[in-house]
Design an enzyme around this catalytic site. Structure first.
Site, PDB file in Angstrom:
ATOM      1  CE  LYS A  55      -9.205  -2.519   1.072  1.00  0.00           C
ATOM      2  NZ  LYS A  55      -8.034  -1.978   0.430  1.00  0.00           N
ATOM      3  CG  ASP A  91      -4.790  -2.422   1.344  1.00  0.00           C
ATOM      4  OD1 ASP A  91      -4.463  -3.175   0.155  1.00  0.00           O
ATOM      5  OD2 ASP A  91      -5.678  -2.164   1.557  1.00  0.00           O
ATOM      6  N   GLY A 118     -10.295   2.411   3.964  1.00  0.00           N
ATOM      7  CA  GLY A 118      -9.201   1.752   4.373  1.00  0.00           C
ATOM      8  C   GLY A 118      -7.840   1.830   3.448  1.00  0.00           C
ATOM      9  CB  ALA A 119      -7.149   2.370   0.028  1.00  0.00           C
ATOM     10  CE1 TYR A 192      -7.307  -4.017 -10.439  1.00  0.00           C
ATOM     11  CE2 TYR A 192      -6.634  -3.183  -8.468  1.00  0.00           C
ATOM     12  CZ  TYR A 192      -7.397  -4.124  -8.876  1.00  0.00           C
ATOM     13  OH  TYR A 192      -8.335  -4.860  -8.571  1.00  0.00           O
ATOM     14  N   GLY A 213      -1.951   1.733  -9.394  1.00  0.00           N
ATOM     15  CA  GLY A 213      -2.191   0.938  -8.184  1.00  0.00           C
ATOM     16  C   GLY A 213      -1.795  -0.524  -8.711  1.00  0.00           C
TER      17      GLY A 213
END
Length: 412
Positions: A55, A91, A118-119, A192, A213
């Site tokens: 990302k 995001d 990145g998250a 998730y 998630g």
């Protein structure tokens, strides 16, 4: 037009299924680091999503970045527009949506973000946007790390896990121990798959509001489509996607006393749902070359339970299957945790008078009533739903499927 997701390892991803639901030609493309530049510059895709670990790295190969992407220093959505590659970040929108929907409010307090990718950058930005007064970033080698987080983040009220810890296939792992952060009131785990991680499971046990998630994944996917196709998705579409995914991905797990009908009902439920069926005792016999009854009689219950737990963990890694467990599988917490990670547990109840002891060493030795007294509370506590097996098998199986689908919708 074709679209895809790029990342290093994508075996856990639901993205292709989400976009397929929406009619897009979308695929998963695992890309090695050395090939990232060539892929980005030469790929035939109209647009693509970006996940771990690219990302941040992908930004240097793009022609332009949105204001969001510039602020975050990370891109998860790339669009080919007018011959140029434009990077954006959905995001952030997915996270903000998750906070609103879950009613986890970080405003006015301290928050913790686990991870630095990145998250994690999106999580920090979202927390600032929502009014968090102080944000702690925890990493493996940073000033605040997994050795001192309990002391340094003691006043935190909200926690976001933006690491892949606990993600399929490494289920059962947790990034931190929430007991060491007693002021936490809400957690968001961006993992998730599985649906219920060890992290969110501990939060639930401690009475902490916890979400995974999945809704973020669905919302960011819709926002990506909005960019690629120049359209705006409708409110509630993320929830529709999440419910469909849960019904397709979660295992249906049957628990209950020996001879309560789990195997016969499981086969019927699997037929109704068009799913694979696994009987834990049959899988045990196939794996170890001996039936459970023979192992219990020859080596004792402790040895059998150790072997059974191996089988249960393997079965738990399935997705969208129907699994009938042995009567005592719930006696070990690790078994129920593994089964619930990616499954809905339906407890099959049956009158004790209708239960058979023939060929069942523990039932013959201890008696049905004693076994039931020992297990009743565990069956009830660990189940997401229960069904009474008192009528026809066909009707009972239909009731099981109904309870399963209702439970799936609640998980979404």
């Amino acid at each position: 037009m074709k679209f895809c997701l790029i990342g290093e390892k994508l075996g856990h991803s639901y993205s292709a299924e989400i976009h397929a639901m929406r009619g897009l030609d979308y695929s998963l493309c695992e890309v090695e680091k050395k090939d990232l530049s060539a892929f980005v510059k030469n790929s035939p895709y109209k647009g693509f999503n970006v996940t771990i670990p690219y990302k941040k790295a992908v930004t240097e190969y793009l022609d332009g970045l949105s204001e969001r992407a510039k602020a975050l220093g990370a891109v998860n959505t790339v669009d080919r527009c007018g011959g140029r590659l434009c990077g954006d970040n959905t995001d952030l929108g997915g996270l903000l949506y998750t906070f609103r929907r879950s009613k986890i409010d970080p405003s006015g307090g301290a928050a913790v973000v686990l991870g630095t990718g990145g998250a994690a950058q999106a999580a920090v930005f979202a927390l600032k946007t929502l009014g968090a007064e102080k944000i702690y970033s925890v990493s493996r080698s940073g000033e605040i790390n997994y050795g001192n987080y309990a002391e340094r983040c003691a006043d935190a009220k909200v926690l976001v896990n933006a690491t892949p810890v606990g993600m399929y296939p490494n289920i059962g792992q947790s990034p931190v121990n929430l007991k060491e952060l007693p002021d936490i009131k809400g957690v968001i785990d961006l993992v998730y798959n599985p649906c219920r991680t060890a992290f969110t499971a501990q939060a639930e046990e401690l009475g902490i509001r916890a979400v995974n998630g999945l809704i973020m994944l669905a919302e960011q996917a819709l926002l990506s489509e909005d960019i690629w196709l120049s359209r705006t998705h409708e409110a509630g579409e993320a929830e529709d996607i999440a419910r469909a995914l849960m019904r397709g991905k979660l295992n249906l797990v049957l628990t209950g006393m020996p001879s309560c009908g789990k195997t016969a009902l499981g086969r019927l439920a699997a037929r109704i749902l068009n799913r694979k069926f696994f009987d834990a005792d049959e899988c045990f016999t196939e794996k170890f070359g001996a039936a459970p009854a023979a192992v219990i009689s020859g080596k004792g219950e402790k040895v059998f339970r150790d072997m059974e737990s191996i089988v249960i963990k393997e079965l738990s890694l399935n997705s969208g299957a129907v699994i009938a467990t042995g009567g005592g599988a719930v006696l070990r917490k690790e078994n129920t945790e593994n089964l619930k990670a990616n499954g809905v547990i339906v407890y099959v109840k049956r009158d004790l008078e209708a239960l058979s002891v023939s060929g069942r060493p523990l039932s013959e030795k201890n008696g049905i009533e004693k076994l039931y007294r020992e297990r009743k509370e565990i069956y009830e506590r660990t189940a997401d739903a229960f069904v009474l097996n008192a009528g026809s098998l066909e009707n009972t199986a239909k009731e099981i499927v109904k309870e399963y689908e209702t439970a799936c919708d609640k998980r979404a």
